[in-house]
Design a protein around this motif. Structure first.
Motif, mmCIF file in Angstrom:
data_model
loop_
_atom_site.group_PDB
_atom_site.id
_atom_site.type_symbol
_atom_site.label_atom_id
_atom_site.label_comp_id
_atom_site.label_asym_id
_atom_site.label_seq_id
_atom_site.Cartn_x
_atom_site.Cartn_y
_atom_site.Cartn_z
ATOM 1 N N ARG A 9 0.866 -1.180 0.000
ATOM 2 C CA ARG A 9 0.000 0.000 0.000
ATOM 3 C C ARG A 9 0.898 1.224 0.000
ATOM 4 O O ARG A 9 1.107 1.870 1.029
ATOM 5 N N SER B 152 2.974 8.686 -4.292
ATOM 6 C CA SER B 152 2.192 8.575 -5.534
ATOM 7 C C SER B 152 3.063 8.187 -6.722
ATOM 8 O O SER B 152 2.618 7.495 -7.638
ATOM 9 N N ASP C 227 2.333 4.128 -8.904
ATOM 10 C CA ASP C 227 2.132 3.771 -10.303
ATOM 11 C C ASP C 227 2.976 2.553 -10.696
ATOM 12 O O ASP C 227 2.601 1.800 -11.589
ATOM 13 N N ASP D 277 -3.353 0.576 -12.911
ATOM 14 C CA ASP D 277 -4.040 1.678 -12.229
ATOM 15 C C ASP D 277 -3.938 1.486 -10.714
ATOM 16 O O ASP D 277 -4.410 0.467 -10.178
ATOM 17 N N LEU E 32 -5.622 2.559 -8.357
ATOM 18 C CA LEU E 32 -6.909 2.424 -7.687
ATOM 19 C C LEU E 32 -7.346 0.967 -7.598
ATOM 20 O O LEU E 32 -8.195 0.616 -6.769
ATOM 21 N N THR E 33 -6.797 0.114 -8.452
ATOM 22 C CA THR E 33 -7.188 -1.300 -8.439
ATOM 23 C C THR E 33 -6.332 -2.134 -7.483
ATOM 24 O O THR E 33 -6.598 -3.328 -7.296
ATOM 25 N N THR F 109 -6.073 -2.164 -4.349
ATOM 26 C CA THR F 109 -6.674 -2.533 -3.063
ATOM 27 C C THR F 109 -7.468 -3.833 -3.147
ATOM 28 O O THR F 109 -7.951 -4.343 -2.140
#
Length: 612
Positions: free
Chosen positions: A324, A328, A332, A386, A388-389, A391
């Motif tokens: 996690r 930033s 990526d 991405d 966001l995926t 998690t």
């Protein structure tokens, strides 16, 4: 009447001589010995450029030239040099009135010379200008009493076992002085006077002195050495050069990495456990890979988590877990970085011993199919590039097996080779979702009960899991990898270790690498790179074959090489940055009880516990 017999004077004298001779013989046979007889050398030979005391050679050099400025502690390196030397300083106070009169004359002379040069149109002389400034400053300070004036003599006597070694030591000392523009000479034809000037009898027979002020002399105070000593940090041991304390904070160096080399029983695990225990006192978390069940007692004492990895345990670690990442920029690349790590792991799992000899254990076509299989395996659970995926619940080794089995090319063959980790002998431990939590101040991963073939794989996966955790939450941590030579046998795991060493500093992580197989570790290209990326090194007692390897790598002197093979347990050479000292590791009685692995000491503890 009877006449008295007269005694002949000649007989009386003969008897007296006989008695005296008998007394002398008795005294000789008794062997009367004075203190001077005990401490005096067996012989003393004086030559023009050296002297010989018994079997030792010696030479006295004196300092005759100094730079314009000296800095505090400039003698510290000489005081701590790993050679047998005697240093003598003679300081004679000079009457301030006399110095002021001489300075007044000197200032007048310099001003006159400079004025004369100016009248004749000559170029300025920077040396004279600097001398005038120095003389004016010193005169002002003497006038107000902030400085005093002295005559200062500095002599050094060096000792060695041969003339060649004596010349080598002299060259070392002259190089040290020369770097600071301090110049020395051999006391030619005055070696006896030089020896008398450096033995502790307060006799300055060389009388080679230099004018110095209070400030200049204060810089030569010999006991300002603070090598490997800081205000903050933990106690590593005693500096055997000067009996000072080695107190150091590894996180203040370029990186916080450390390598420990020692033969079995020399005290390497004891030292590292002691450092780990003391580091926890200043807020550092400790993560340990334990191949021999040496850290359980310490973990239990501090309330740590002890994770036992074996085929029969319920512990599971999923190598497909993603970090996690908070950064930033790195978020990526989190998936891509983990894919690279998985490539190395699978080469280790599928290639076996060939991953060491050939560099890779897979053919180019197998590499390509494996790469596509990994990407498809993540995609099947919805994880893409991405962030966001990321998690989503990660896939497992079983998912990869299923993907490879149903794809074209070499996929089915790779799946068959992978099957022993999914449903075969080694199934379970690395083929299911992770169920461990390393959110503790000390976490120990025990891999003793794993099969030899599985150990390198387990160490690789555990390191990867720890690295993901380190990147997720940044805090002060120490990672200890014991018996690291097992990872250096394979190129992919060695590369991963090097990557950790190189990037650890960014995440406030200090990597400690421990090994007793020095030849294998240093014989690896990545092993040498890890040493180069470690600001701290500890060399404890070594086998004779390892001494030559380490001596070349760390540029050790002949004396240090000799010591390295004969150090008692708990003593060694401690390197931090550009400095190194001879160190004695010390522990309190309580610490000793928590961290010792000496079988005799453990039996004594058990007996004491039963008696109490």
């Amino acid at each position: 009447m009877m006449a008295k017999k007269r005694t002949d004077p000649i007989d009386i004298a003969a008897q007296q001589r006989a008695r005296e001779q008998s007394e002398v013989e008795q005294a000789f046979l008794k062997g009367m010995t004075t203190l001077r007889d005990l401490i005096a050398p067996s012989s003393l030979e004086i030559h023009s450029s050296y002297f010989r005391i018994g079997t030792k050679y010696g030479r006295t050099v004196y300092v005759y030239g100094y730079p314009r400025k000296l800095f505090t502690g400039w003698l510290s390196e000489l005081i701590n040099i790993d050679q047998v030397i005697d240093i003598s300083m003679f300081i004679y106070p000079v009457d301030t009135t006399i110095v002021l009169n001489n300075l007044r004359k000197k200032v007048t002379q310099l001003e006159a010379d400079m004025a004369l040069n100016a009248e004749k149109g000559r170029t300025r002389d920077p040396a004279k200008e600097a001398a005038l400034v120095d003389a004016e400053e010193l005169r002002d300070e003497l006038q107000v009493g902030s400085e005093r004036f002295f005559r200062y003599g500095l002599y050094v006597t060096i000792y060695a076992d041969s003339l060649d070694e004596l010349s080598f030591v002299q060259h070392t000392i002259e190089t040290f002085f020369g770097q600071m523009l301090v110049y020395t000479k051999t006391a030619s034809s005055q070696q006896e006077q030089g020896l008398n000037s450096t033995v502790p009898q307060m006799s300055d027979q060389l009388q080679i002195r230099r004018n110095m002020s209070t400030g200049a002399i204060s810089t030569s105070f010999p006991f300002t050495s603070a090598d490997l000593t800081q205000e903050d940090g933990i106690l590593y041991g005693i500096n055997m050069h000067n009996n000072g304390l080695v107190i150091f904070d590894r996180y203040t160096l370029e990186n916080a990495n450390m390598v420990v080399f020692a033969k079995s029983g020399a005290g390497k695990s004891f030292t590292v456990k002691l450092e780990a225990l003391r580091s926890m006192m200043i807020g550092a978390d400790v993560l340990i890979i334990d191949p021999e069940n040496e850290y359980q007692k310490l973990s239990d004492a501090v309330g740590g988590s002890y994770i036992r990895l074996s085929l029969s345990s319920d512990t599971r670690i999923n190598p497909f877990d993603l970090p996690r990442v908070i950064d930033s920029d790195e978020a990526d690349d989190a998936l891509r970085a983990n894919l690279v790590t998985l490539h190395g792991l699978l080469r280790l799992m599928l290639g076996g011993a060939s991953a060491n000899s050939a560099g890779v254990g897979l053919s180019p076509s197998e590499e390509a199919d494996l790469d596509q299989g990994l990407i498809d395996t993540y995609a099947r659970v919805g994880i893409t590039s991405d962030p966001l995926t990321h998690t989503a619940t990660p896939p497992t080794m079983i998912d990869l097996y299923d993907t490879l089995l149903h794809m074209g090319g070499t996929g089915p063959q790779l799946a068959q080779r992978l099957r022993k980790y999914t449903s075969g002998t080694f199934a379970g431990i690395f083929s299911q979702q992770s169920n461990i939590d390393i959110n503790n101040n000390m976490v120990v991963f025990n891999i003793r009960d794993l099969e030899d073939e599985l150990r390198p794989v387990a160490m690789y996966i555990v390191l990867s899991h720890i690295w993901n955790t380190v990147r997720t939450q940044q805090k002060k941590r120490m990672l200890i990898v014991d018996e690291a030579w097992q990872l250096m046998k394979y190129d992919d795991s060695a590369n991963f270790m090097f990557s950790l060493a190189k990037r650890a500093r960014k995440y406030y992580l200090g990597l400690t690498t421990i090994t007793q197989d020095v030849e294998d570790f240093m014989g690896s290209k990545m092993g040498r790179a890890i040493v180069a990326n470690s600001s701290m090194q500890l060399l404890l007692k070594q086998s004779p074959s390892a001494v030559d390897v380490l001596g070349d790598v760390f540029k050790l002197t002949e004396e240090e090489r000799k010591r390295l093979a004969n150090f008692p347990v708990g003593q060694g050479l401690f390197f931090a940055g550009q400095n190194h000292v001879h160190i004695q590791i010390v522990a309190s009685q309580t610490e000793q009880g928590l961290i010792t692995t000496n079988p005799q000491a453990l039996l004594q503890q058990q007996e004491q516990e039963r008696e109490s």
